[in-house]
Design a protein around this motif. Structure first.
Motif, PDB file in Angstrom:
ATOM      1  N   GLY A 106       0.812  -1.209   0.000  1.00 48.00           N
ATOM      2  CA  GLY A 106       0.000   0.000   0.000  1.00 48.00           C
ATOM      3  C   GLY A 106       0.847   1.261   0.000  1.00 48.00           C
ATOM      4  N   VAL A 107       0.223   2.362  -0.409  1.00 45.79           N
ATOM      5  CA  VAL A 107       0.942   3.621  -0.630  1.00 45.79           C
ATOM      6  C   VAL A 107       0.276   4.753   0.153  1.00 45.79           C
ATOM      7  N   LEU A 108       1.111   5.586   0.762  1.00 53.86           N
ATOM      8  CA  LEU A 108       0.676   6.846   1.360  1.00 53.86           C
ATOM      9  C   LEU A 108       1.185   7.990   0.498  1.00 53.86           C
ATOM     10  N   LEU A 109       0.295   8.909   0.112  1.00 53.47           N
ATOM     11  CA  LEU A 109       0.680  10.136  -0.582  1.00 53.47           C
ATOM     12  C   LEU A 109       0.323  11.309   0.325  1.00 53.47           C
ATOM     13  N   LEU A 110       1.341  12.051   0.751  1.00 47.61           N
ATOM     14  CA  LEU A 110       1.187  13.135   1.707  1.00 47.61           C
ATOM     15  C   LEU A 110       1.772  14.413   1.127  1.00 47.61           C
ATOM     16  N   VAL A 111       1.004  15.509   1.169  1.00 49.82           N
ATOM     17  CA  VAL A 111       1.489  16.786   0.655  1.00 49.82           C
ATOM     18  C   VAL A 111       1.653  17.770   1.805  1.00 49.82           C
ATOM     19  N   HIS A 112       2.734  18.551   1.766  1.00 48.82           N
ATOM     20  CA  HIS A 112       2.879  19.665   2.703  1.00 48.82           C
ATOM     21  C   HIS A 112       3.957  20.623   2.215  1.00 48.82           C
ATOM     22  N   SER A 113       4.126  21.731   2.932  1.00 52.46           N
ATOM     23  CA  SER A 113       5.110  22.751   2.585  1.00 52.46           C
ATOM     24  C   SER A 113       6.497  22.371   3.069  1.00 52.46           C
ATOM     25  N   ASP A 114       7.519  22.886   2.388  1.00 49.43           N
ATOM     26  CA  ASP A 114       8.879  22.623   2.837  1.00 49.43           C
ATOM     27  C   ASP A 114       9.186  23.309   4.165  1.00 49.43           C
ATOM     28  N   LEU A 115       8.360  24.261   4.594  1.00 51.38           N
ATOM     29  CA  LEU A 115       8.574  24.879   5.891  1.00 51.38           C
ATOM     30  C   LEU A 115       8.421  23.875   7.026  1.00 51.38           C
ATOM     31  N   CYS A 116       7.727  22.764   6.755  1.00 48.55           N
ATOM     32  CA  CYS A 116       7.509  21.737   7.777  1.00 48.55           C
ATOM     33  C   CYS A 116       8.698  20.787   7.933  1.00 48.55           C
ATOM     34  N   GLY A 117       9.587  20.759   6.939  1.00 48.59           N
ATOM     35  CA  GLY A 117      10.715  19.835   7.015  1.00 48.59           C
ATOM     36  C   GLY A 117      10.481  18.577   6.204  1.00 48.59           C
ATOM     37  N   VAL A 118      10.903  18.610   4.955  1.00 48.65           N
ATOM     38  CA  VAL A 118      10.659  17.487   4.045  1.00 48.65           C
ATOM     39  C   VAL A 118      11.428  16.241   4.485  1.00 48.65           C
ATOM     40  N   GLU A 119      12.704  16.404   4.773  1.00 44.86           N
ATOM     41  CA  GLU A 119      13.503  15.244   5.186  1.00 44.86           C
ATOM     42  C   GLU A 119      13.025  14.684   6.513  1.00 44.86           C
ATOM     43  N   ARG A 120      12.517  15.552   7.359  1.00 42.24           N
ATOM     44  CA  ARG A 120      11.977  15.090   8.640  1.00 42.24           C
ATOM     45  C   ARG A 120      10.800  14.146   8.414  1.00 42.24           C
ATOM     46  N   THR A 121       9.946  14.481   7.450  1.00 33.54           N
ATOM     47  CA  THR A 121       8.821  13.609   7.132  1.00 33.54           C
ATOM     48  C   THR A 121       9.285  12.288   6.540  1.00 33.54           C
ATOM     49  N   CYS A 122      10.212  12.362   5.598  1.00 35.56           N
ATOM     50  CA  CYS A 122      10.726  11.123   4.995  1.00 35.56           C
ATOM     51  C   CYS A 122      11.350  10.227   6.054  1.00 35.56           C
ATOM     52  N   ALA A 123      12.116  10.820   6.967  1.00 36.10           N
ATOM     53  CA  ALA A 123      12.762  10.031   8.020  1.00 36.10           C
ATOM     54  C   ALA A 123      11.730   9.401   8.945  1.00 36.10           C
ATOM     55  N   ALA A 124      10.674  10.156   9.257  1.00 34.69           N
ATOM     56  CA  ALA A 124       9.628   9.625  10.136  1.00 34.69           C
ATOM     57  C   ALA A 124       8.913   8.441   9.492  1.00 34.69           C
ATOM     58  N   LEU A 125       8.657   8.519   8.196  1.00 34.63           N
ATOM     59  CA  LEU A 125       7.996   7.403   7.502  1.00 34.63           C
ATOM     60  C   LEU A 125       8.920   6.198   7.398  1.00 34.63           C
ATOM     61  N   ARG A 126      10.186   6.454   7.130  1.00 34.09           N
ATOM     62  CA  ARG A 126      11.144   5.343   7.051  1.00 34.09           C
ATOM     63  C   ARG A 126      11.278   4.637   8.402  1.00 34.09           C
ATOM     64  N   ALA A 127      11.136   5.391   9.479  1.00 36.59           N
ATOM     65  CA  ALA A 127      11.239   4.801  10.812  1.00 36.59           C
ATOM     66  C   ALA A 127      10.116   3.809  11.085  1.00 36.59           C
ATOM     67  N   THR A 128       8.996   3.930  10.359  1.00 33.87           N
ATOM     68  CA  THR A 128       7.890   2.985  10.513  1.00 33.87           C
ATOM     69  C   THR A 128       8.022   1.789   9.571  1.00 33.87           C
ATOM     70  N   GLY A 129       9.048   1.807   8.720  1.00 35.49           N
ATOM     71  CA  GLY A 129       9.251   0.707   7.790  1.00 35.49           C
ATOM     72  C   GLY A 129       8.858   0.989   6.366  1.00 35.49           C
ATOM     73  N   LEU A 130       8.356   2.192   6.082  1.00 35.90           N
ATOM     74  CA  LEU A 130       7.979   2.535   4.714  1.00 35.90           C
ATOM     75  C   LEU A 130       9.203   2.953   3.904  1.00 35.90           C
ATOM     76  N   ARG A 131       9.136   2.739   2.599  1.00 37.34           N
ATOM     77  CA  ARG A 131      10.089   3.356   1.677  1.00 37.34           C
ATOM     78  C   ARG A 131       9.511   4.712   1.300  1.00 37.34           C
ATOM     79  N   ALA A 132      10.256   5.789   1.540  1.00 36.28           N
ATOM     80  CA  ALA A 132       9.699   7.136   1.367  1.00 36.28           C
ATOM     81  C   ALA A 132      10.590   7.991   0.487  1.00 36.28           C
ATOM     82  N   ALA A 133       9.956   8.772  -0.395  1.00 41.14           N
ATOM     83  CA  ALA A 133      10.690   9.682  -1.277  1.00 41.14           C
ATOM     84  C   ALA A 133       9.744  10.764  -1.774  1.00 41.14           C
ATOM     85  N   VAL A 134      10.312  11.901  -2.149  1.00 43.13           N
ATOM     86  CA  VAL A 134       9.538  12.981  -2.763  1.00 43.13           C
ATOM     87  C   VAL A 134       9.270  12.625  -4.224  1.00 43.13           C
ATOM     88  N   VAL A 135       8.005  12.693  -4.637  1.00 42.68           N
ATOM     89  CA  VAL A 135       7.658  12.320  -6.012  1.00 42.68           C
ATOM     90  C   VAL A 135       7.108  13.494  -6.819  1.00 42.68           C
TER      91      VAL A 135
END
Length: 217
Positions: A146-175
């Motif tokens: 399954g796939v999660l698609l999440l949108v937000h501003s870079d003011l929130c911290g893009v890498e922080r989001t990717c790292a948080a998703l990877r910590a749960t076991g997901l493969r995460a990248a900006v698309v």
């Protein structure tokens, strides 16, 4: 796509359009189970339903849910509406695709203080009060593959989001990403953003990103 958006309901904007474009690139077999978190007018829910998905839309706003159901009907599609906070209305269910366009604008007051239209964008001092919850809990609602698609501003911290998703076991990248000038809400807070170190002095634009997280099979 024709949408009816009554007063007080979040109107589809650039972040919605970017997420819609990412959705169009996503393989979505007929009958796929799709969850739209914070559906607003239902733009994403309707787009997925038009491709044959079985869509559940969640929102804390009753008018938003009514809009999503009505807009689905206008396009000959059924949207299953669930009222409540983020993922709580669908506990125990699993989805092939989860779509999320949560409030993410940094605000000088806590999320709990947001009132009226501001509930659609205010998200606490770093803009992550809902983004972090989605990152922590949404992966458990995905089926294998399954796939999660999440949108937000870079003011929130893009890498922080990717790292948080990877910590749960997901493969995460900006698309997907797009840069745009600040809108009225962001412009009004630009000096506060500067004082908080969220933007460089004089910056008056933001980058919107779609982050894709995939649960391994």
């Amino acid at each position: 796509m024709l949408l009816i958006t009554p007063p007080g309901v979040y109107r589809a904007q650039a972040d919605t359009e970017l997420l819609l474009a990412a959705l169009e690139e996503e393989p979505l077999p007929s009958g796929a189970a799709v969850l739209d978190i914070g559906t607003g007018s239902g733009a994403l829910a309707v787009a997925a339903a038009r491709r044959g998905a079985a869509v559940t839309a969640v929102d804390v706003s009753w008018p938003a849910l009514a809009s999503a159901v009505l807009n689905g009907a206008l396009h000959g599609r059924r949207i299953r509406a669930r009222h409540g906070d983020l993922l709580r209305p669908v506990v125990g269910r699993r989805f092939d695709l989860v779509l999320a366009n949560p409030p993410y604008v940094p605000a000088p007051t806590p999320l709990s203080s947001a009132r009226g239209a501001a509930r659609a964008w205010d998200a606490g001092p770093d803009g992550r009060q809902l983004v972090d919850r989605i990152c922590a809990h949404a992966p458990a609602f995905l089926r294998p593959g399954g796939v999660l698609l999440l949108v937000h501003s870079d003011l929130c911290g893009v890498e922080r989001t990717c790292a948080a998703l990877r910590a749960t076991g997901l493969r995460a990248a900006v698309v997907a990403r797009v840069t745009q000038p600040f809108g009225p809400v962001m412009r009004a807070r630009a000096e506060w953003f500067e004082r908080q170190g969220l933007i460089e002095p004089g910056r008056r634009e933001e980058e919107l990103v779609v982050i894709r997280g995939v649960r391994p099979r």
